[in-house]
Design an enzyme around this catalytic site. Sequence first.
Site, PDB file in Angstrom:
ATOM      1  N   ASN A  38      -1.621   5.617  10.993  1.00  8.28           N
ATOM      2  CA  ASN A  38      -1.577   4.293  10.371  1.00  8.28           C
ATOM      3  C   ASN A  38      -0.979   3.319  11.384  1.00  8.28           C
ATOM      4  O   ASN A  38       0.210   3.366  11.678  1.00  8.28           O
ATOM      5  CB  ASN A  38      -0.724   4.345   9.098  1.00  8.28           C
ATOM      6  CG  ASN A  38      -0.659   3.015   8.374  1.00  8.28           C
ATOM      7  OD1 ASN A  38      -1.024   1.976   8.901  1.00  8.28           O
ATOM      8  ND2 ASN A  38      -0.166   3.054   7.141  1.00  8.28           N
TER       9      ASN A  38
ATOM     10  N   CYS B 116       0.340  -4.284   6.584  1.00  6.01           N
ATOM     11  CA  CYS B 116      -0.946  -3.625   6.838  1.00  6.01           C
ATOM     12  C   CYS B 116      -2.147  -4.471   6.411  1.00  6.01           C
ATOM     13  O   CYS B 116      -3.270  -4.190   6.824  1.00  6.01           O
ATOM     14  CB  CYS B 116      -0.993  -2.270   6.142  1.00  6.01           C
ATOM     15  SG  CYS B 116       0.333  -1.155   6.644  1.00  6.01           S
TER      16      CYS B 116
ATOM     17  N   HIS C 231      -8.390  -0.211   5.898  1.00  3.34           N
ATOM     18  CA  HIS C 231      -7.099   0.063   6.522  1.00  3.34           C
ATOM     19  C   HIS C 231      -6.917   1.572   6.576  1.00  3.34           C
ATOM     20  O   HIS C 231      -7.153   2.277   5.586  1.00  3.34           O
ATOM     21  CB  HIS C 231      -5.990  -0.592   5.710  1.00  3.34           C
ATOM     22  CG  HIS C 231      -4.620  -0.129   6.087  1.00  3.34           C
ATOM     23  ND1 HIS C 231      -4.187  -0.082   7.399  1.00  3.34           N
ATOM     24  CD2 HIS C 231      -3.587   0.317   5.329  1.00  3.34           C
ATOM     25  CE1 HIS C 231      -2.943   0.367   7.425  1.00  3.34           C
ATOM     26  NE2 HIS C 231      -2.564   0.617   6.178  1.00  3.34           N
TER      27      HIS C 231
END
Length: 339
Positions: free
Chosen positions: A296, A129, A266
Site C-alpha cells: 500500500n 490514500c 487504490h
Amino acid sequence: MRRYSRISGTGSYLPPRRLTNADMVGLLAERGIETSDDWIVDRTGIRARHYADDGVNASDLGLQASLKAIEAAGCQIGDIDLIIVATSTPDMVFPSTASILQRKLTESAVAQGQAGAAGGAAFDVQAVCSGFIYALTIADAMIQTGAATRALVVGAEVFSRILDFKDRTTCVLFGDGAGAVVLEAVEHDGSGPAVLASDIHADGRHTGILCVPGTVSGGQVLGDPLLKMDGQAVFKLAVGLLETAAKAALAKAGMTEPDVDWLVPHQANIRIIQSTARKLKLSMDKVIVTVDQHGNTSAASIPLALDEGVRSGRIQPGQTAMLEGVGGGFTWGAVLLRL
C-alpha cells in the site's frame, strides 16, 4: 465543443530497496515480533514492498515519476503550469512538497537548457490514500475553468518513515513510491479522451480508524507520530463506499458498469480490491493489481497502478478506466476517465 482535461502521459517510480515478506519476517523477528509470509499473503495479498533510503524524500520519488510522465506526454517541463502533489508524508512542514518538486523540475530543465516550471501554481493535497483522486479532481476542475492548461498531478509517499515496526498488523502493509500523470486541456464533443466524471467525499466522524495522531509543537513531537489503523473498521467502510463512489461517477457520466474497461483501485488490500470488483460486476482480469509487489503506497498507489496498466499495454487508448480510493479522514472518491 467543450473544454475537457485528458491524461497525456503517465509515469511512476519505486525506490530500489525492495523488501520481500521474508525480509519483513526477519526484520520483525529482531524486534521480537512473530509473523510469516503465509500470514501476510493470506490477509493482504502483499508479497513485497519498496522502501526509500535515508535522505530520500517524497519530492525525490515524485521527481523521477514526473520526468517519466512528462516524457510520455511529449511535452517539456516549462509547459507545466500547475503542480499538485498528493502526499501524507511531505518533505517538511512547509513549504509544500509541490513547491520543492517544482524547484527540482526547474533545475532539471535548466540543466538541459530548457525553460523551467517556475511561476505556475504548486500546492499539496492531503487526503491520505484518496489523495490522488482528490488531486486529479481539482486539476481537472482548474483545467475546465481555464485556470490551468497543463497540470502535473503526483502521488508520492515515504510511508516507511511513519510505520510502527512493533505492530505487525500495519507495518507489513505499506511501501514507498510515486506515480504521476500529465493532465492537459482538450476540446471536443465528449467522445474523445477526457476525465469524464469524478465523485469525492469525506466523513470526519471516522478520523480515529486510520490516523497518525501526532504533531510538532515547540520543537517536540506531541502525541504518537506512528500510523494507527483499525483494519476491520476500514475494510467494512471501504467496500461499500468505493462501490457508491464508482456508481456515482458513472451516473454523472451517463454510463453504467459494462462501460468500464478497467478498474484501477487504490492498492490497499487484495480482499478489498476483489470485493469492489465483484460489486461492479468486473472480472479480476479487468482490474490492475500491483498490491502484491508494491504494498500500500497510499496516495501513490493509484498512479503507480495506472502507469503499470498503460506501460504494460493492457490499458489502451480509447478505453475507459475507473480510478477509486479510500483513505484516512475518512476520505473516498472515484474518477472515471477515457484514455
